[in-house]
Design a protein around this motif. Structure first.
Motif, PDB file in Angstrom:
ATOM      1  N   SER A   7      59.825  17.258  29.500  1.00 40.95           N
ATOM      2  CA  SER A   7      59.159  18.550  29.609  1.00 40.95           C
ATOM      3  C   SER A   7      59.806  19.354  30.723  1.00 40.95           C
ATOM      4  CB  SER A   7      57.666  18.372  29.915  1.00 40.95           C
ATOM      5  OG  SER A   7      57.053  19.636  30.111  1.00 40.95           O
ATOM      6  N   ALA A   8      59.946  20.630  30.496  1.00 44.53           N
ATOM      7  CA  ALA A   8      60.525  21.523  31.504  1.00 44.53           C
ATOM      8  C   ALA A   8      59.598  21.723  32.697  1.00 44.53           C
ATOM      9  CB  ALA A   8      60.856  22.873  30.866  1.00 44.53           C
ATOM     10  N   VAL A   9      58.314  21.356  32.561  1.00 44.12           N
ATOM     11  CA  VAL A   9      57.352  21.590  33.647  1.00 44.12           C
ATOM     12  C   VAL A   9      56.873  20.289  34.290  1.00 44.12           C
ATOM     13  CG1 VAL A   9      56.605  23.823  32.713  1.00 44.12           C
ATOM     14  CG2 VAL A   9      55.401  21.727  32.043  1.00 44.12           C
ATOM     15  N   VAL A  10      57.606  19.196  34.034  1.00 45.23           N
ATOM     16  CA  VAL A  10      57.249  17.885  34.569  1.00 45.23           C
ATOM     17  C   VAL A  10      58.521  17.219  35.077  1.00 45.23           C
ATOM     18  CG1 VAL A  10      56.271  15.628  33.991  1.00 45.23           C
ATOM     19  CG2 VAL A  10      55.340  17.678  32.924  1.00 45.23           C
ATOM     20  N   ASN A  11      58.444  16.591  36.258  1.00 45.02           N
ATOM     21  CA  ASN A  11      59.632  15.913  36.798  1.00 45.02           C
ATOM     22  C   ASN A  11      60.027  14.690  35.996  1.00 45.02           C
ATOM     23  OD1 ASN A  11      59.926  17.745  38.885  1.00 45.02           O
ATOM     24  ND2 ASN A  11      58.764  16.505  40.337  1.00 45.02           N
ATOM     25  N   LYS A  12      59.033  13.863  35.607  1.00 44.95           N
ATOM     26  CA  LYS A  12      59.336  12.622  34.913  1.00 44.95           C
ATOM     27  C   LYS A  12      58.162  12.237  34.024  1.00 44.95           C
ATOM     28  CE  LYS A  12      59.139   8.686  37.221  1.00 44.95           C
ATOM     29  NZ  LYS A  12      59.417   7.524  38.072  1.00 44.95           N
ATOM     30  N   VAL A  60      53.901  17.234  37.852  1.00 45.47           N
ATOM     31  CA  VAL A  60      53.544  18.355  36.980  1.00 45.47           C
ATOM     32  C   VAL A  60      53.584  19.647  37.792  1.00 45.47           C
ATOM     33  CG1 VAL A  60      51.729  19.347  35.523  1.00 45.47           C
ATOM     34  CG2 VAL A  60      52.113  16.865  35.537  1.00 45.47           C
ATOM     35  N   ASP A  61      54.211  20.662  37.248  1.00 47.15           N
ATOM     36  CA  ASP A  61      54.285  21.972  37.904  1.00 47.15           C
ATOM     37  C   ASP A  61      52.866  22.414  38.279  1.00 47.15           C
ATOM     38  OD1 ASP A  61      54.312  24.867  38.289  1.00 47.15           O
ATOM     39  OD2 ASP A  61      56.279  24.866  37.321  1.00 47.15           O
ATOM     40  N   PRO A  62      52.622  22.788  39.543  1.00 43.31           N
ATOM     41  CA  PRO A  62      51.269  23.158  39.976  1.00 43.31           C
ATOM     42  C   PRO A  62      50.716  24.398  39.273  1.00 43.31           C
ATOM     43  CG  PRO A  62      52.862  23.536  41.743  1.00 43.31           C
ATOM     44  CD  PRO A  62      53.585  22.832  40.639  1.00 43.31           C
ATOM     45  N   PRO A  83      54.849  22.313  27.378  1.00 39.42           N
ATOM     46  CA  PRO A  83      55.898  22.028  26.394  1.00 39.42           C
ATOM     47  C   PRO A  83      56.376  20.593  26.545  1.00 39.42           C
ATOM     48  CG  PRO A  83      56.802  23.295  28.215  1.00 39.42           C
ATOM     49  CD  PRO A  83      55.317  23.191  28.457  1.00 39.42           C
ATOM     50  N   MET A  84      56.501  19.895  25.414  1.00 35.25           N
ATOM     51  CA  MET A  84      56.941  18.505  25.436  1.00 35.25           C
ATOM     52  C   MET A  84      57.971  18.298  24.327  1.00 35.25           C
ATOM     53  SD  MET A  84      53.269  16.633  26.093  1.00 35.25           S
ATOM     54  CE  MET A  84      53.943  15.067  26.640  1.00 35.25           C
ATOM     55  N   GLU A 144      59.615  19.271  19.241  1.00 32.37           N
ATOM     56  CA  GLU A 144      59.003  20.029  20.327  1.00 32.37           C
ATOM     57  C   GLU A 144      57.566  20.350  19.963  1.00 32.37           C
ATOM     58  OE1 GLU A 144      61.329  23.182  22.291  1.00 32.37           O
ATOM     59  OE2 GLU A 144      62.865  22.700  20.799  1.00 32.37           O
ATOM     60  N   VAL A 145      56.655  20.104  20.906  1.00 35.33           N
ATOM     61  CA  VAL A 145      55.253  20.464  20.722  1.00 35.33           C
ATOM     62  C   VAL A 145      54.748  21.116  22.002  1.00 35.33           C
ATOM     63  CG1 VAL A 145      54.813  18.571  19.101  1.00 35.33           C
ATOM     64  CG2 VAL A 145      54.306  18.257  21.504  1.00 35.33           C
ATOM     65  N   GLU A 146      53.677  21.850  21.880  1.00 38.72           N
ATOM     66  CA  GLU A 146      53.006  22.380  23.062  1.00 38.72           C
ATOM     67  C   GLU A 146      51.661  21.687  23.158  1.00 38.72           C
ATOM     68  OE1 GLU A 146      51.167  26.557  24.276  1.00 38.72           O
ATOM     69  OE2 GLU A 146      53.365  26.509  24.367  1.00 38.72           O
TER      70      GLU A 146
END
Length: 150
Positions: free
Chosen positions: A62-67, A110-112, A121-122, A133-135
Motif C-alpha cells: 500500500s502506498a499509505v503503509v510502510n509494511k 499507517v499514514d496518520p 489502497p491495497m 488493486e482494491v480500496e
C-alpha cells in the motif's frame, strides 16, 4: 432452420444461468481496522475467492503503509498468538477468509492521515503474477465491521 436458432438461443440462455468462475482470484470486502493507539499497527481483513486455477497470495502493498505482513492467529499453550506466514494458498473455486481471530494482514506505519472512513489502497500480489488493486474501507478500533466476525 427456425428450430436450430431456437435451440442455439436456449443453450446460450442456459449457459448464462451457470455460475461463472473468474479466471483470476478476487478480493472482496476489504476492511482495515485502525489501531486503538496512534502509531500502532492496524489489521486488514478481506475475503479471497479462488479463480479457475490454484494460486497463492504472496504479498500486499500500500502506498499509505510502510509494511504489510500476513499473519495467522494460533493457540499456543492456551494463549492466542500470531505468527507470520509467507504465503496463503487460494485453491481454485474456494473462499479464503481473513477475519479477526484468524488469518489477517498487519499494517505497520499507517499514514496518520488515514482515519475512519478513509479508503486505504491495497495491492494484492499472487504467485501467478496476478495483481489486484482494491480500496479497503477503514474503520476505527472498536467500530462494527459490517458483519465480520470480531
Amino acid at each position: 432452420m427456425h428450430r436450430t436458432i431456437v435451440a442455439a438461443l436456449a443453450l446460450v440462455a442456459l449457459s448464462a444461468c451457470q455460475p461463472q468462475r473468474a479466471d483470476k482470484p478476487l478480493v472482496k470486502d476489504a476492511q482495515v481496522r485502525l489501531a486503538a493507539v496512534p502509531g500502532g499497527p492496524a489489521g486488514a481483513y478481506f475475503t479471497l475467492e479462488g479463480g479457475a486455477k490454484d494460486d497463492r497470495l504472496v504479498r500486499i502493498d500500500s502506498a499509505v503503509v510502510n509494511k504489510i505482513e500476513l499473519h495467522e492467529s494460533v493457540m499456543n499453550g492456551g494463549v492466542m498468538t500470531m505468527r507470520p506466514i509467507t504465503q496463503v494458498p487460494v485453491p481454485a473455486g474456494k473462499t479464503v477468509e481473513f477475519a479477526p481471530g484468524g488469518s489477517h494482514a498487519m499494517l505497520f506505519g499507517v499514514d496518520p492521515r488515514i482515519t475512519a472512513g478513509t479508503g486505504v489502497p491495497m495491492l494484492f500480489t499472487f504467485a501467478s503474477g496476478t495483481r489486484i488493486e482494491v480500496e479497503a474501507k477503514s474503520v476505527a478500533a472498536g467500530d462494527d465491521m459490517g458483519g465480520m466476525r470480531h
